[in-house]
Design an enzyme around this catalytic site. Sequence first.
Site, short mmCIF file in Angstrom:
data_model
loop_
_atom_site.label_atom_id
_atom_site.label_comp_id
_atom_site.label_asym_id
_atom_site.label_seq_id
_atom_site.Cartn_x
_atom_site.Cartn_y
_atom_site.Cartn_z
N PHE A 91 8.11 1.62 -0.64
CA PHE A 91 8.91 1.62 0.44
C PHE A 91 9.75 3.15 0.52
O PHE A 91 10.13 3.47 1.30
CB PHE A 91 9.95 0.52 0.53
N TYR A 121 2.11 4.72 1.06
CA TYR A 121 2.06 5.38 2.49
C TYR A 121 1.17 6.55 2.59
O TYR A 121 0.58 7.18 1.58
CB TYR A 121 3.41 6.28 2.81
N HIS A 177 8.80 -9.45 6.38
CA HIS A 177 8.65 -7.93 6.06
C HIS A 177 9.76 -7.15 6.96
O HIS A 177 9.90 -7.25 8.25
CB HIS A 177 7.13 -7.41 6.51
N ASP A 195 0.93 -1.21 -0.10
CA ASP A 195 -0.11 0.05 0.07
C ASP A 195 0.90 1.26 -0.02
O ASP A 195 1.90 1.06 0.53
CB ASP A 195 -0.93 -0.06 1.41
#
Length: 229
Positions: A83, A72, A192, A70
């Site tokens: 990221f 930010y 993760h 997703d």
Amino acid sequence: MSEPSIDPQIEVSWKQELAAEFQSAYFRALKTFLKEEMQQFQIFPPGKKIFAAFDSTPFSSVKVVVIGQDPYHGAGQANGLCFSVSDGIAPPPSLVNIFKELNNDLGISIPTTGNLEPWAKQGVLLLNATLTVRANQAGSHQNRGWEQFTDAVIKIISQKKEGVVFLLWGKFAISKTGLIDHAKHHVLTAPHPSPLSAHKGFLGCKHFSKTNEILNATGKSPINWSLSG
């Protein structure tokens, strides 16, 4: 002209590869949803950056794929690359851990920027599964069609390219492994980089050096993972 555009203003090679997706019923429904959202809410990333991952990494250039979930959802953070954050924005916790592993693995100093565009320009497709989000509402654009679109992206890369290194971090990214032809490509998995799970095996995974070893072994130029120029 004030309404952000969500027409597929996308790099030409991707526009060709994804033509069938852009013409599909689900994508038309997704566009309708996004237009309604943009009239009522602030959406991230900005309209012209929704397809930034593709604009920065043309289809022919893809050597590595990193799959996020997703964008930010905080103001100024999302820049269309998973990221990654815009220049001047403090790296979020997962990105901090990515930089820690980069330092541990390759001795690269912790970057002063969280903008990963230099990686994208070298062939690292930084692909979120969902390409938009409502401000301050994580996951608000999931299950609206983006996942079908980005699954198609993964399948096309798997079918039409060879020797791509897929970096799958966390359960969600690892769930995409069935879309990838493991006989043609290289798949590296790890927990993760989130602070909740990074200590369970992301830190120490050495995916950056392993990626370059694979690229070197297959006659491709390695990635310069440094962001300091």
